[in-house]
Every structure is written in structure tokens, then in C-alpha cells.
Design a protein around this motif. Structure first.
Motif, PDB file in Angstrom:
ATOM      1  N   LEU A 136       7.658  13.721  16.671  1.00 32.44           N
ATOM      2  CA  LEU A 136       7.979  14.387  15.510  1.00 32.44           C
ATOM      3  C   LEU A 136       6.722  15.111  15.464  1.00 32.44           C
ATOM      4  O   LEU A 136       6.840  16.058  14.567  1.00 32.44           O
ATOM      5  N   LEU A 144      10.645  15.969   8.808  1.00 32.31           N
ATOM      6  CA  LEU A 144      10.276  15.313   7.799  1.00 32.31           C
ATOM      7  C   LEU A 144      11.362  14.077   7.115  1.00 32.31           C
ATOM      8  O   LEU A 144      10.945  13.082   6.868  1.00 32.31           O
ATOM      9  N   TRP A 188       1.985  -0.010  13.516  1.00 29.84           N
ATOM     10  CA  TRP A 188       3.154  -0.737  13.316  1.00 29.84           C
ATOM     11  C   TRP A 188       4.255  -0.575  14.516  1.00 29.84           C
ATOM     12  O   TRP A 188       4.864  -1.211  15.263  1.00 29.84           O
ATOM     13  N   THR A 204       0.865  -1.198  -0.006  1.00 29.63           N
ATOM     14  CA  THR A 204       0.087   0.064  -0.037  1.00 29.63           C
ATOM     15  C   THR A 204       0.889   1.300   0.081  1.00 29.63           C
ATOM     16  O   THR A 204       0.279   2.153  -0.707  1.00 29.63           O
ATOM     17  N   LEU A 205       1.949   1.214   0.602  1.00 31.90           N
ATOM     18  CA  LEU A 205       3.032   2.547   0.704  1.00 31.90           C
ATOM     19  C   LEU A 205       3.500   2.482  -0.720  1.00 31.90           C
ATOM     20  O   LEU A 205       3.377   3.589  -0.993  1.00 31.90           O
ATOM     21  N   ALA A 247      11.498   2.059   7.312  1.00 26.64           N
ATOM     22  CA  ALA A 247      11.870   0.915   8.432  1.00 26.64           C
ATOM     23  C   ALA A 247      10.408   0.351   8.408  1.00 26.64           C
ATOM     24  O   ALA A 247      10.479  -0.858   8.381  1.00 26.64           O
ATOM     25  N   TYR A 248       9.260   0.750   8.372  1.00 27.20           N
ATOM     26  CA  TYR A 248       8.072   0.313   8.237  1.00 27.20           C
ATOM     27  C   TYR A 248       7.774  -0.487   6.977  1.00 27.20           C
ATOM     28  O   TYR A 248       7.339  -1.737   6.893  1.00 27.20           O
ATOM     29  N   LEU A 300       1.277   4.369  -2.825  1.00 25.35           N
ATOM     30  CA  LEU A 300       1.076   5.908  -2.632  1.00 25.35           C
ATOM     31  C   LEU A 300       2.426   6.594  -3.322  1.00 25.35           C
ATOM     32  O   LEU A 300       2.510   7.584  -3.701  1.00 25.35           O
ATOM     33  N   VAL A 325      13.265  12.498   9.416  1.00 27.19           N
ATOM     34  CA  VAL A 325      13.116  11.388  10.460  1.00 27.19           C
ATOM     35  C   VAL A 325      11.896  10.333   9.802  1.00 27.19           C
ATOM     36  O   VAL A 325      11.919   9.275   9.874  1.00 27.19           O
ATOM     37  N   ALA A 326      10.898  11.323   9.655  1.00 28.55           N
ATOM     38  CA  ALA A 326       9.585  10.336   9.328  1.00 28.55           C
ATOM     39  C   ALA A 326       9.575   9.666   8.138  1.00 28.55           C
ATOM     40  O   ALA A 326       9.279   8.615   7.783  1.00 28.55           O
ATOM     41  N   GLU A 366      10.846  -5.199  16.522  1.00 32.16           N
ATOM     42  CA  GLU A 366      12.131  -5.098  15.724  1.00 32.16           C
ATOM     43  C   GLU A 366      13.100  -4.252  16.356  1.00 32.16           C
ATOM     44  O   GLU A 366      14.407  -4.629  15.935  1.00 32.16           O
ATOM     45  N   SER A 392      10.267  -3.480   7.160  1.00 38.40           N
ATOM     46  CA  SER A 392       9.716  -4.694   8.173  1.00 38.40           C
ATOM     47  C   SER A 392       8.700  -5.402   7.535  1.00 38.40           C
ATOM     48  O   SER A 392       8.782  -6.642   7.799  1.00 38.40           O
ATOM     49  N   TYR A 393       7.824  -5.129   6.540  1.00 34.10           N
ATOM     50  CA  TYR A 393       6.882  -6.005   5.854  1.00 34.10           C
ATOM     51  C   TYR A 393       7.458  -6.711   4.566  1.00 34.10           C
ATOM     52  O   TYR A 393       7.309  -7.532   4.077  1.00 34.10           O
ATOM     53  N   CYS A 422      11.674   6.579   9.401  1.00 33.03           N
ATOM     54  CA  CYS A 422      10.563   5.684   9.834  1.00 33.03           C
ATOM     55  C   CYS A 422       9.653   4.888   8.845  1.00 33.03           C
ATOM     56  O   CYS A 422       9.493   3.660   9.004  1.00 33.03           O
ATOM     57  N   LEU A 423       9.187   5.578   7.931  1.00 30.71           N
ATOM     58  CA  LEU A 423       8.453   4.895   6.764  1.00 30.71           C
ATOM     59  C   LEU A 423       9.175   3.756   6.113  1.00 30.71           C
ATOM     60  O   LEU A 423       8.609   2.640   5.885  1.00 30.71           O
ATOM     61  N   TYR A 456       0.608   2.953  10.370  1.00 35.11           N
ATOM     62  CA  TYR A 456       2.164   3.333  10.834  1.00 35.11           C
ATOM     63  C   TYR A 456       2.385   3.379  12.280  1.00 35.11           C
ATOM     64  O   TYR A 456       3.337   2.614  12.864  1.00 35.11           O
TER      65      TYR A 456
END
Lengths: 814, 130
Positions: free
Chosen positions: B117, A80, B16, A18-19, A89-90, A22, A82-83, B24, A93-94, A86-87, B13
Motif C-alpha cells: 500500500l 486508499l 494489529w 479510538t478509531l 477489518a481492524y 477519529l 484498500v486501506a 483472524e 476485529s475489536y 483494512c481499517l 494498525y
């Protein structure tokens, strides 16, 4: 597997897919790079503003007023940035979740249009990339998808998982290809084979996975690559070993170790496993050539150096001890034994060393010569269990010397190195292509990769396939890069094959099509009065070039039967010139020289002798062309059996046990067997004997066994020359003589009496047209030479050769 | 643009971040200790702590003087080995402390990250619009 089942398996990947919908992975990473630069730039401005505020950089005083905004901007871009991480890593992870379907296939399944699965597959990023790998411009699949075609609903798919039980992108592509007739027709229009289509998807999927795995630095296997600190302090120095051995990194094979690791992956893994076991495991690596066995060990050493190897092997130092040359250079038994024992003991003491023994077979023999037992020395080291040993040897030397020495193999586990073939070779070429092109800016199509694998197998038979395919790939890439192009196609690979071997590979090109079409005309120009034979030869060559001939036999093979001087050899020469581009592409063997007991040795070499056989060296040198075996019936039985094998398998084994290929040769054997039938018919006035009668006579008189006769693609009978044909041959020979004289500025007049004179010489039954050639080369040219020497004619003069009543020829100015 | 996906993404998000993501992050923290162990070869240094540096030993067999010289040389190489390994082990300990403290901070930061954040982003925008 049905589509709903696939969707169920794909469910764990849904968040990442899904990411991806986008924002694609590439776009996200582009954004991350931009954000990183923005963070750096804004931070610099904030710093400058702070310095200016304290009066240190007055030039930037204007920034002071904006310092609050700059700090705000920094907080925004930093947040932004860092975010974005994070995305990622998300996403990862999948992405790396384990399931019976891989991420790329799962993402396409999840995001697909249920009514048009093919559309979803082809529109996906990897689908578009796969079409680039197929050499199809982006707009063509797009136009196909827009066209009025029958849609392939996802529900109609029946997906077969791969051999590993996992469903990947290639399996989805295979299912779509099977279900969607429109897609198949589109691919057919673009001349894309089904296996090319599927491999394109498999390749891009593997590339994608490999990139993602490398990007995920935090994964255990990536962290394990960082070398340890101070590991070597625990281990000893090896001065004595270094006196007789060299670090493996000093050997050229070490530089190409990654190539070997890919080509011989199973053997590399097995050797690593044996050495890492830590229970005194030793490996004996055997390969068709010792170089391949060495390459395997070099690949293991490289992995150990990089920290990629199994834990027991990490950081080990590999030393190469050429036992064979040590044994042959030392002066005495004591010197040899002391040097080897001291080196091996010290290596064992050091604790982190692996000793690679090369030339083991010659060491055994050389040591035996001065009364030393090399096997016993090695077995002492094996029994001590403190030192991992790897011995390497070629297959032949191993079988001849090592295998009979049962004691030596005690404690060693044999690892047989198999060269990659079929799919493994294809995968190797793909990985090589990725590597070879990384700096060249050249992009390889799937067709090019297939062409490398197929042409290597078909046209480059000498040596290891991985070396040959890598060389061919490099040659093709270099040619494309030097031509300023960026895409490597199958045609470029075929052109590289042509440049290396002189053989036309792949589809029949425009030039070659012309040559094939003109073949009969060109042959007829040189061979007079043998239209039927010429047509048969031309047709067989065309059949072979169209790909209808067997690929594991010579290109074509013919037996030319007929009396002497009727054009058999001339036809072979004309074929070499017309089709292969020159008579120098012909290998000619006069079998009357191979009728003794040593015939086979003369052809394929004698065991133990460094000189190659005449046949093996000529075939290796030419690689392709025409092999003319004159008067084959005169060859010894062993030599004829060799030709039987060549005609059957397209190759043979020389005295050194190496394969020699004749697959890229047109084989022409000539024989006079059965010729007397023609003369009997002529003398009795009976009609000319049939082809079958001549063949039967040749078998009956023992010239040919029925097996050998049946191996030829065509048995072509050359009839004695008719009166008209003889005149035609005479005219051809005289034309040649006139041409030769014209080069010296003399003009030879070809008169009817002269033509008759030469044609009459051809009535000689024993020699046929050869007698005519002798008449031209002997009598006519001698007469001209006499006239030139006597000063009767000068350059620029026209010459007339007259036949005097006694048959003597005189030349004079016309 | 898939609006539904875009709206759902922050919630997915967050779910998760505090479940699988947190597990993790903990696993990565654990892996960092393994990484330090491998990087510094600390187990090897402990196992061979008293061994001579690079296993250099003198095996001379002779008179009493030679033996004494050999013993002195061997003792010296062991001292060199002990000093080098002590440094390496100290370095490893430092790395373990950094990994432990750094990991703890990272885990704590991980728990606060979404809120942090949001806060920094809001502060940033406020500062920008001031």
C-alpha cells in the motif's frame, strides 16, 4: 460495578473506540462508497485512455496525454480504498470481541469526559439517536448540556450489569439517570418516563449491533446463510405425500414467518432443537390458537429454507398434512389409512422431509367415526424414527382430545407457545416497528412503541397479543404516512386505538377534556331531579379516565337503585351518549330474560354450539362503551356470578374457552330493590330512607349478595321524583314530542295545563316517569294524530292540546 | 480531531495487522474451506454417492421381465445420481483448490499489504506529480 472497573472491562475495545473517535462508522462507510465509485471512474478513464492510445477511440485522444497521471490517480484511490477496508477489518476485529461489556457501552466509557459523564452519554452518536427515538429534537439535549447544570462525574457512577451479566448502553443510561438529578429533571420537563429513557438506549443499542452483525459478511453465521448446491439430489420425491399435503410455503403464515419468529422466539428455537436433534425427535406444538402454533412451525421452516436453522434441519422440506380434513373427506377407513400410511412412508423414504400434522384432534375424532385408529398410524411413523413429525393443535382441542389419548403423545415432545407479554411484547413491537417502517419513511418513537404494547394489553384483548400489536402498529403507521408525517408518536397509536375500538386511550385530549368537564351538564339536561346521582357518576368516570381506576377491571361500575321510572336507565343512556358519543355504544341486557336455568348459556354461549352468547358477542363487537344490566336482581344465580367475575376481573371466559374483555366498558346495573322503602316513607310521612338503609334492604331481601354489592365502584340511589322534578321531566318529554312534530311541520304549544297533565301521570308509583312517557307518547301523540287524520290541522299549523274534564285530550289548531 | 490518535493509528494498525489481524486472516482462510464444504454439500454427495438420483426407485414385483425392467431403471437412476454427484464433487474440488490457492495468495498479500500500500500510494503520487 464502578467506573474504573468498567474501564478495565472496556479495555479490549479501545482500538475500535479510538478509531470511532477519529472518524465515525457512518463517515468511514460514506468515504468507502465514494472511494469505490472513484476507483471505478478512474479505472474507466484509464481504460479509455489505453483504447485511445491504440487509436480505437479517437474522441478520447486528449486522455492519452494524461494517461500517466490517470494511472497515478488510480493507484492513489485504489490504495486508499484498500486501506479503508483494512481499517474496517481492524475495527470489526475489536468490535466483536467478547467481554462483560458490549462495544457501544465500552466506547462511551473510554471516550467519556470523566467530569461530565451525562454530557458524554448524550453527545455520543447513539445518545443523540436515543433522543430522536424519544421524540426530542436534537437542539434540546444540546441546550440542556450547555446550561448551567451540576455535572455528573464518571467516578460517581455505580453500574448494574444487565440480566445477562453484560453491561450495555442501557445500563450506562440507567446509572446516569440514577446519579444525575439534573438529567432527571430535564426528562421530567419533557414528560419522558424513566422506562422510556432506558428503553430508548436499549433499542438503539440493539439496532446498532444488528446492523454491524449483518455488515460483517465473513462471520460464520452470515456465511452459513448461503444455500447448498445439489442438496436435494440426495433426497427422494414425495408424490404420494403431495397428494394429501401441501408445501408449507404455500400457506399464508409462511409469508409472516419472520414476525412469528420474533414473537415466539423461545418456541421456535425449541421446535428447531427437537427436529434438528436427528434422533427421531417429534414436536407437538400447542398454542392458545392453532394459528399461533402453525406460525411457529412456519418460522422454523423459513429458517430451514434460508439456511439459518441448525445443521440437522437445513434444507428440510416442510409439508402440511391437514389430517382432520383428510379424515372427513375420504370415503372409507381403508382409503384414509392407505393415504396416510403411503404419504408418511414416502416422506420418511425421501429423507429430507418434515411432516406437519394439523387438526389432529378432529382427525382423531373423524377417524374414530369410521373405525380407524389415527393414533396407531401416527405411532407407526414415530416408531420408524425416520421422519420428523410436528403436530399442532389449539390449547383447548389439545386438552379435550389429545391429552387424554396418552398413546398419541408417545415420542412427541410438547412445546407450549406462550404469547409475548411485558418486555418480550415491547421488544417484539420494536422489531416490528423497524420492519414496518423500513419502506414507509415513518420513524417510531419509544413512546409510540410503549403505547402499542400498553394499548394492546389494555384495549385490544381478543386474539393473540402479537397479532393485535402488529395490526395496531400497521394501522398507526398507515395513518401517519397518509397524513404525510414522518414521526409516529404515542398519540398516533392512541388515535389508531380510537379508530379501531372507539375507545379513548392515552392522555385526555382537548376534546375529551371538554366532554368530561361538561358531563354533569349533559347528563342533567336529560336526567331530571337526580343531581346527586349524576354528580356521583360523572366523578367516577373522570376518576377512571385520569388513570386512577384499576386497569384490570371495567372502566367503572355502578349499581343504580331506585323505583321504576326515576331515571336510572335514562342516566345510563345519557352517559353513553355524552361520554361514548352515542347510545349505540351501549349494550343493554334485560335480565328478566336471563332468569332461567339456561341464562348463563344465553349470555356466554353453549359449549359445542357455534352461536356465541349474547353478552360475549355484544362485548366483542362493541369493544368498549356502556354495558347496561337492567333489573340485575332478576338474573339467575349463575348469571349474577358471571357479573361478579366481570366486576372483579374485567373479563370472563366464554363457552369456547376464549377470554372476553369488559375492561373498556362502564358497567351499569339497575335494580328496583329497596324501592318500597321510599314509598313506605312517603305513605307514613317519614323522611326519605338513607342510602345505607336501601342497600341493607336490598341485601336483606336477597336481591343482592354482599359480595356482588361490594364489587360496584358506586351504589347510587335514585329517589322518587319530586313534584318539581316531575314537571321538569314532563317539560323534557313535551319538548321531545314538539321536536318530533316540528319535523312534520307542526308546532306543538306546550301549555301549563298540558304540563300539569303529564306531570300528574308521573305520580304513578309503579311506573314513575315511564307513565309520563306513556302519557306523552300514547295520549298526546294519539290526539294529534287524530286531528291530522281528520284534516283538522295542516302542516305549518300550531297545535294546541286541551285536557277535557274527563281526562280526554283533543288537539286542534291554535 | 485527536492528533495523538491520528498519529498513533498507523502504528496501532500495523501492530494489529501482524498479530491479531494475521490470526483472524488465517481463521477466515480456514472458514473458507468450511464454507465450501457447506456450499457444495460435498459430504452429503460422498455419503450418498451410489444412491439413486432423488431416491427414485422402482419397486415393481412381477414377472421376470418386470424385474429386469425395474433393475434397469434403478441402475439408470443410480448412474444419473453418480454422474450428478461426480459433477458436484468435481465442482467442490475446484472450489477447494480456489480456496486453498486464493487463501494462500491472500495470506501472502496480507503479509505484504502494508508495504504494498505504501508503495502503490507513493508511486501514485509520484505519477500524479510528474
Amino acid at each position: 460495578m464502578t467506573f474504573p472497573e468498567l474501564l478495565r472491562l472496556a479495555d479490549p475495545f479501545k482500538p475500535a473506540a479510538t478509531l470511532e473517535r477519529l472518524e465515525s462508522y457512518e463517515a468511514r462507510h460514506r468515504a468507502m462508497r465514494i472511494l469505490a465509485w472513484a476507483v471505478f471512474a478512474v479505472l474507466a478513464l484509464v481504460g479509455l485512455a489505453a483504447l485511445a492510445e491504440y487509436g480505437w477511440l479517437p474522441a478520447f485522444a486528449t486522455l492519452v496525454e494524461q494517461s500517466t497521471r490517470l494511472r497515478g490517480l488510480f493507484l492513489v484511490v485504489f490504495s486508499l480504498w484498500v486501506a479503508a477496508h483494512c481499517l474496517e477489518a481492524y475495527f470489526f476485529s475489536y468490535y466483536f470481541r467478547k467481554a462483560r461489556v458490549d462495544y457501544d457501552a465500552a466506547a462511551i466509557a473510554i471516550l467519556s469526559d470523566r467530569e461530565d459523564f451525562t454530557g458524554s452519554l448524550l453527545r455520543s452518536r447513539l445518545g443523540r439517536y436515543a433522543f430522536l427515538r424519544l421524540g426530542i429534537p436534537r437542539d434540546e439535549p444540546a441546550e440542556f448540556l450547555k446550561s448551567d447544570r451540576e455535572r455528573c462525574p464518571a467516578a460517581s457512577l455505580a453500574i448494574n450489569p444487565g440480566e445477562d451479566g453484560i453491561c450495555s448502553l442501557a445500563e450506562l443510561a440507567e446509572s446516569a439517570h440514577r446519579q444525575d438529578g439534573g438529567l432527571r429533571r430535564f426528562l421530567e420537563q419533557k414528560a419522558i418516563r424513566a422506562d422510556h429513557f432506558l428503553e430508548a438506549f436499549a433499542w438503539v443499542s440493539r439496532e446498532e449491533r444488528s446492523l454491524r452483525e449483518r455488515a460483517a459478511w465473513w462471520r460464520a453465521e452470515n456465511l452459513a446463510r448461503v444455500p447448498s448446491i445439489g442438496r436435494t439430489w440426495a433426497y427422494g420425491q414425495v408424490f404420494s405425500l403431495e397428494r394429501v399435503a401441501t408445501p408449507i410455503a404455500n400457506h399464508a403464515a409462511y409469508a409472516h414467518a419472520e414476525e412469528a419468529a420474533r414473537a415466539f422466539a423461545p418456541a421456535v428455537s425449541r421446535v428447531e432443537e427437537i427436529l434438528a436433534a436427528g434422533d427421531g425427535g417429534n414436536a407437538f406444538v400447542v398454542a392458545p390458537e392453532a394459528a399461533a402454533a402453525f406460525a411457529v412451525v412456519a418460522a422454523v421452516a423459513r429458517r430451514a429454507d434460508r439456511g439459518d436453522a441448525r445443521p440437522g434441519l437445513e434444507g428440510r422440506r416442510f409439508y402440511v398434512l391437514d389430517a382432520g380434513s383428510l379424515a372427513s373427506t375420504v370415503g372409507s377407513r381403508d382409503e384414509f389409512e392407505v393415504a396416510i400410511r403411503r404419504a408418511l412412508n414416502q416422506a420418511a423414504m425421501a429423507g429430507d422431509t418434515v411432516v406437519v400434522l394439523t387438526a389432529v384432534a378432529s382427525a382423531i375424532e373423524a377417524a374414530r367415526a369410521f373405525g380407524s385408529d389415527f393414533t396407531a398410524i401416527i405411532q407407526e411413523a414415530v416408531a420408524a424414527r425416520g421422519l420428523p413429525l410436528v403436530a399442532i393443535e389449539s390449547r383447548k382441542a389439545f386438552h379435550d382430545t389429545v391429552e387424554p389419548d396418552r398413546d398419541l403423545m408417545r415420542g412427541f415432545e410438547r412445546v407450549v407457545v406462550e404469547s409475548p407479554e411485558g418486555v418480550a411484547l415491547l421488544r417484539f413491537v420494536e422489531e416490528e416497528a423497524d420492519r414496518a417502517f423500513s419502506g414507509s419513511g415513518v420513524f417510531a418513537t419509544v413512546q409510540a412503541v410503549f403505547a402499542v404494547a400498553e394499548d394492546t394489553r389494555r384495549y385490544l384483548e381478543d386474539g393473540a397479543p402479537e397479532d393485535r400489536s402488529a395490526d395496531l402498529l400497521r394501522a398507526a403507521v398507515a395513518a401517519v404516512a397518509s397524513a404525510g408525517r414522518h414521526v409516529l408518536n404515542a398519540e398516533d397509536v392512541h388515535a389508531a386505538v380510537k379508530a379501531i375500538t372507539g375507545i379513548s386511550a392515552g392522555e385526555v385530549g382537548v376534546d375529551e377534556r371538554g366532554r368530561l368537564a361538561r358531563l354533569e351538564a349533559e347528563l342533567t339536561e336529560r336526567v331530571v331531579g337526580q343531581e346527586a346521582a349524576v354528580t356521583a357518576v360523572a366523578e367516577a368516570v373522570r376518576r377512571s379516565r385520569a388513570g386512577l381506576a384499576a386497569s384490570d377491571r371495567p372502566t367503572a361500575s355502578f349499581l343504580f337503585l331506585g323505583p321504576t321510572g326515576v331515571g336510572k336507565t335514562e342516566t345510563a343512556k345519557a352517559l353513553a351518549a355524552a361520554y361514548f358519543g352515542g347510545e349505540d355504544r351501549m349494550v343493554r341486557l334485560d335480565m328478566s330474560e336471563f332468569s332461567g336455568g339456561d341464562a348463563l348459556g344465553k349470555l356466554i354461549g353453549f359449549p359445542g354450539s357455534e352461536r356465541q352468547g349474547l353478552l360475549s358477542s355484544a362485548l366483542r363487537e362493541k369493544r368498549g362503551g356502556l354495558l347496561l344490566i337492567d333489573e340485575i336482581e332478576k338474573a339467575s344465580k349463575a348469571a349474577r356470578d358471571l357479573f361478579l367475575q366481570i366486576l372483579d376481573e374485567g373479563r370472563f371466559t366464554d363457552a369456547e374457552g376464549e377470554k372476553v374483555s369488559a375492561k373498556n366498558f362502564v358497567v351499569v346495573a339497575t335494580s328496583n330493590a329497596g324501592a318500597n322503602l321510599y314509598y313506605e316513607a312517603l305513605s307514613t310521612g317519614a323522611p326519605s330512607p338513607s342510602r345505607d338503609a336501601i342497600v341493607a334492604a336490598a341485601v336483606r331481601d336477597g336481591s343482592f349478595s354482599p359480595e356482588l354489592m361490594n364489587r360496584f365502584d358506586g351504589v347510587i340511589c335514585f329517589a322518587p321524583l319530586s313534584v318539581e322534578s316531575r314537571k321538569g321531566v314532563a317539560a323534557t318529554l313535551l319538548r321531545k314530542a314538539a321536536k318530533k312534530l316540528a319535523e312534520k311541520s307542526y308546532r306543538l304549544l306546550v301549555t301549563e295545563p298540558l304540563l300539569q297533565f303529564v306531570a300528574k301521570a308521573g305520580e304513578d308509583r309503579a311506573f314513575g316517569a315511564r307513565a309520563m312517557r306513556r302519557a306523552v307518547e300514547g295520549q298526546i301523540e294519539s290526539a294529534v294524530a287524530d286531528a291530522i287524520v281528520a284534516g283538522e290541522v295542516k302542516p305549518g299549523d300550531s297545535l294546541q292540546v286541551e285536557v277535557e274534564p274527563g281526562g280526554k285530550l283533543t288537539a286542534k289548531r291554535a | 480531531m485527536h492528533l495523538g490518535d491520528a498519529i498513533a493509528l498507523p502504528f496501532r494498525y500495523l501492530a494489529w495487522h501482524y498479530s491479531r489481524g494475521f490470526v483472524e486472516a488465517l481463521a477466515l482462510w480456514g472458514r473458507s474451506f468450511r464454507f465450501v464444504t457447506e456450499l457444495t454439500a460435498v459430504r452429503l454427495h460422498l455419503r450418498t454417492f451410489f444412491s439413486p438420483f432423488q431416491r427414485i426407485e422402482d419397486h415393481e414385483r412381477g414377472g421376470i421381465e418386470d424385474r429386469l425392467a425395474s433393475s434397469a431403471a434403478n441402475a439408470m437412476m443410480r448412474v444419473v445420481g453418480i454422474v450428478a454427484r461426480t459433477c458436484a464433487i468435481a465442482f467442490a474440488l475446484g472450489c477447494y483448490i480456489v480456496a486453498a490457492v486464493g487463501g494462500l495468495i491472500t495470506i501472502a498479500a496480507w503479509l505484504l499489504l502494508p508495504a504494498a500500500l505504501a508503495a502503490t500510494l507513493s508511486l501514485g503520487f509520484i505519477a500524479l506529480t510528474r
